[in-house]
Write an enzyme that holds these catalytic residues in place. Structure first.
Site, PDB file in Angstrom:
ATOM      1  N   SER A 145      -9.291   0.340 -15.104  1.00  0.00           N
ATOM      2  CA  SER A 145      -9.411  -0.838 -14.255  1.00  0.00           C
ATOM      3  C   SER A 145      -9.797  -0.518 -12.817  1.00  0.00           C
ATOM      4  CB  SER A 145      -8.087  -1.617 -14.249  1.00  0.00           C
ATOM      5  OG  SER A 145      -7.023  -0.786 -13.811  1.00  0.00           O
TER       6      SER A 145
ATOM      7  N   GLU B 246       1.191  -8.355  -4.794  1.00  0.00           N
ATOM      8  CA  GLU B 246       1.500  -7.068  -4.172  1.00  0.00           C
ATOM      9  C   GLU B 246       1.067  -5.985  -5.156  1.00  0.00           C
ATOM     10  OE1 GLU B 246       2.800  -6.431  -1.140  1.00  0.00           O
ATOM     11  OE2 GLU B 246       2.909  -8.574  -0.630  1.00  0.00           O
TER      12      GLU B 246
ATOM     13  N   HIS C 166      -4.799  -1.390  -7.639  1.00  0.00           N
ATOM     14  CA  HIS C 166      -6.159  -1.920  -7.746  1.00  0.00           C
ATOM     15  C   HIS C 166      -6.745  -2.224  -6.377  1.00  0.00           C
ATOM     16  CE1 HIS C 166      -4.216  -2.692 -11.680  1.00  0.00           C
ATOM     17  NE2 HIS C 166      -5.351  -2.151 -12.095  1.00  0.00           N
TER      18      HIS C 166
END
Length: 251
Positions: A35, A217, A221
């Protein structure tokens, strides 16, 4: 008259074949990873961006980016789901392959993703390298980017354990170009400091961003700004380590 007509047709056919040839010969930069590298849905409204999602902004039109990184994948699950085979089938001589796994290989409570760093993780990296080289592609190994994980004393604490070391070892032993994303992003996080480094990630109070109405939060990422900064660091390192790659960079 007829001769002129057929000559014109031949000229058009040759022009088309040349254009097709150029298209087929254009190198492709394939990305495989998790990701932190992946394209995100709703890019116009979603503040989260993988660094691979903005990579094309730093490259010219002489190379095309094909991002196959997917949220939540480890080197193991990427192979098990057939995603590596899809990329491998598409690779051709002169293409590039950027390989960055680690975040999800660490998931020791998930048997579908976890890999022990010195065995299966290493083997998977070697497989990506050897099989892509067999197709004439140029693999590049990358250590995982860091998480924003400062302790109370303001020290950035590592979360990846031995995985980045294994990437370095594999790159050295297989003589593969290596981009130390761990070091580059560690340096980036430190340069912004404890507070300002939040801009590199996803930090929103409730009601501050419509995409995350309840707030967010997230220190793993990247924001769009963060993704751009990570790519900027990576591209500078690439230019130093891959001399031939400079021709693909924007001025």
């Amino acid at each position: 008259m007829r001769y002129t007509y057929y000559r014109a047709l031949l000229g058009i056919a040759l022009l088309c074949s040349i254009n097709i040839g150029f298209s087929q010969n254009t190198p492709v930069l394939y990305l495989i990873g998790d990701s932190t590298m992946a394209d995100k849905k709703d890019p116009d409204t979603n503040p989260e961006h993988g660094w691979g999602q903005v990579l094309h902004e730093f490259l010219n039109d002489s190379i095309r980016v094909s991002n196959h990184a997917v949220n939540g994948r480890s080197s193991k699950s990427f192979i098990a789901e057939g995603r590596w085979q899809t990329v491998l089938d598409s690779l051709k001589k002169g293409d590039y392959l950027f390989i960055q796994f680690g975040h999800n290989d660490e998931k020791i409570m998930d048997s579908t993703r976890y890999t022990f760093p010195y065995t299966q993780y290493r083997y998977n990296l070697e497989r990506f390298v050897n099989e892509s080289r067999a197709k004439g592609a140029i693999p590049v190994l990358m250590s995982p980017i860091v998480r924003r994980n400062f302790n109370d004393q303001g020290v950035l604490v590592d979360t990846h354990g031995e995985y980045p070391l294994v990437v370095r070892m594999t790159a050295k032993e297989l003589d593969v170009p290596f981009i130390d994303m761990q070091f580059l992003t560690e340096r980036l996080e430190k340069s912004y400091g404890v507070a300002d480094s939040k801009k590199l990630h996803l930090h929103f109070k409730p009601g501050e961003n419509p995409y995350y109405p309840d707030g967010k939060e997230d220190d793993t990422h990247l924001s769009y700004f963060g993704a751009q900064q990570v790519v900027n660091e990576a591209v500078k390192s690439l230019a130093l380590r891959l001399e031939g790659f400079k021709i693909f960079l924007k001025n």
